[in-house]
Design an enzyme around this catalytic site. Sequence first.
Site: not given
Ligand SMILES: CC/C=C\CC(=O)SCCNC(=O)CCNC(=O)[C@H](O)C(C)(C)COP(=O)(O)OP(=O)(O)OC[C@H]1O[C@@H](n2cnc3c(N)ncnc32)[C@H](O)[C@@H]1OP(=O)(O)O
Length: 648
Positions: A104, A124
């Site tokens: 976004e 989402e």
């Molecule tokens: C008003 C509403 C508008 C918007 C809403 C949103 O934006 S909601 C969020 C949308 N985004 C997502 O759904 C992304 C979610 N994340 C992922 O798909 C994967 O984590 C990602 C980014 C592709 C990375 O994958 P990878 O396999 O490389 O690592 P992992 O999944 O283990 O993630 C690493 C650590 O990052 C933390 N994390 C990832 N995304 C988020 C996030 N959006 N918010 C907070 N934290 C996030 C994840 O938990 C891991 O943390 P850890 O402490 O190691 O568990």
Amino acid sequence: MAEYLRLPHSLALIRIRNPPVNAISPAVLYGIKEGLQKAVSDHTVKAIVISGADGKFCAGVDIHVFSTPWSSDTGLGDLVDEMQRNKKPVVAAIEGMALGGGLELALGSHYRIAHVQTETGFPEVTLGILPGARGTQLLPRLIGIPAALDLITSGRCILAGEAFKLGILDKVVNSDPLEKGIKFARTILDQPLECRRIMNKTVPNVPNMDAIFSEVFAKVRKQYPGYIAPETCIRAVQASVKHPYEVGIKEEKELAVYLVESGQARALQYAFFAERNANKWSTPSGVSWKTASVRPISLVGVLGKHVGEFLDSPHLHMVRAAIYLVPSGVKFCGKHIAVLAPLILIQVHELFILCVRTGDGNFFFFFFVVLGPELRTYTLSHSTSSQLIEMENILVPRGWGEVVSTFLTISNNGTMNIHVQVLCRHTVFSSLRDSIYVIYIRNFRVSDLAGLDVGWKGRKGQGLTGPALPPGTPARKRGNIRYCPIPDILCESGRFGQKTGKGWYQYDKPLGRIHKPDPWLSKFLSQYRETYHIEPRVISQDEILERCLYALINEAFRILGEGIAASPEHIDVIYLHGYGWPRYRGGPMFYASTVGLSTILEKLQKYYRQNPDIPQLEPSNYLKKLAAHGNPPLKEWQRLAGTPSSKL
Ligand SMILES: CC/C=C\CC(=O)SCCNC(=O)CCNC(=O)[C@H](O)C(C)(C)COP(=O)(O)OP(=O)(O)OC[C@H]1O[C@@H](n2cnc3c(N)ncnc32)[C@H](O)[C@@H]1OP(=O)(O)O
């Protein structure tokens, strides 16, 4: 946070920095806003570049904040509009990922340049929410309704090449996108911006718009039964067609708040973190997935009912590929099997097991599940190299069945009578209010698939039935415990399941796959009730739900209390991936936390009083200990009830 840097050639850079994935927290949002204001008020700045630190643009809004009041109005949507309206051009230089709120931010920019490996998308919906910071209003304007609906309702992420073809990106580069973005920004300092503001565009018209929406509604209802987010996403996209931008964004916000506040969003977000936490296991001696050693494979074998047929089938090359891919990733640590099989039990057509022996004489088992034309591989161990192998890795003791098979078998034993009742009342099923029941129904299909004689043999071996049963043993009692002889009687009638063409269901032919309810079973049950003087009664939906599920949840608490499972999240991940537990219910432990532990305890006490010969209904000590604290959050359970000595 976000850094603001003044660059040469009349440029400013806003760089998001919030490791590990540059998620948008209140501090990040504030930082971007502040950077934008600085750039606007500095008359020497002619264009702004926005990027993310450490090779990641932004993974969206920080998912942790959806459980805080900030989530109902993050202000991200207003920021996206402010960026669009900005009089100075904004260029998004994207690397790594631009997901959710990250995308976004990119759509709020006037130009988008991305590295070829960048992933973009609106995931989402998988978190039970929608792209509520203008995503549902901007994307359709940019790429049209069919493509926007596809991305928003599926949550799939796409690579930069595809995003470019769809029109989401303006440029895809092979080298540093920030460098390219800065270079590009210098060339557009005085270009008009009106046509770059997506909010000013109208959604491209297609003649059959209504039909497109109807089709997508029907598709998501079929594909994601029970989930509320996909349909709500469609409604939000519909608003982009029906209304001007200013009205559309209001509707988007209302729908977004409805979803954010729903129990489904909480469950799906819980599942997101539970999976990540469960994968971070370590043994008491300090071994973890990262430190476990890789073992070479010495022998591979395939076990299974349909192996003969299967080896002739087109799936064979996929099996070989899987075997080929296994060696580099198999890990085995000490006395632990490191991973558990996620075994999805929906419309299973073939199920067989691949057994692998490593050089040190240890065995791993891989489940292969064939769903129609598709082969899925689920493993008991972990392979880092394989694209083909999907898995969650969870640490369990060597007797892993304790957490999985025994878990379900025990809870089933206690509720077999009720299950059989349920099976005979298919009409009830269609009206049951919760798809959690489906996992019980699947049990019957899976038992038929696996062969009812397998369990029968086991029970004969234990002296529960067959020649070893002491004469005079009552049919429905073993000692003081209630016993359900129905599966034994089915086997005695030659109903071994799919292979004999009849079991809990009837099939089109022996080994056939088309199943339907068998009137024989209803007739048999009437006779059974008469024989054992069982008074027929209507079993309410609540009782079915409570006796089936609470017995299972009770067992999960016992496993936790005995240190067999490492945490409630591990149990939930097993259920999500192993038994097709509806993800929007989070898993049995999460579900218990939503029902309330004291409610579950009271109900179990009631059913146990009514059925003292069903030990599965006797509340476990761990549940009692926890319920004494009211309904503590799941994260607190282990601290409050004490951590038992680990069996891991
Ligand atoms: C008003 C509403 C508008 C918007 C809403 C949103 O934006 S909601 C969020 C949308 N985004 C997502 O759904 C992304 C979610 N994340 C992922 O798909 C994967 O984590 C990602 C980014 C592709 C990375 O994958 P990878 O396999 O490389 O690592 P992992 O999944 O283990 O993630 C690493 C650590 O990052 C933390 N994390 C990832 N995304 C988020 C996030 N959006 N918010 C907070 N934290 C996030 C994840 O938990 C891991 O943390 P850890 O402490 O190691 O568990």
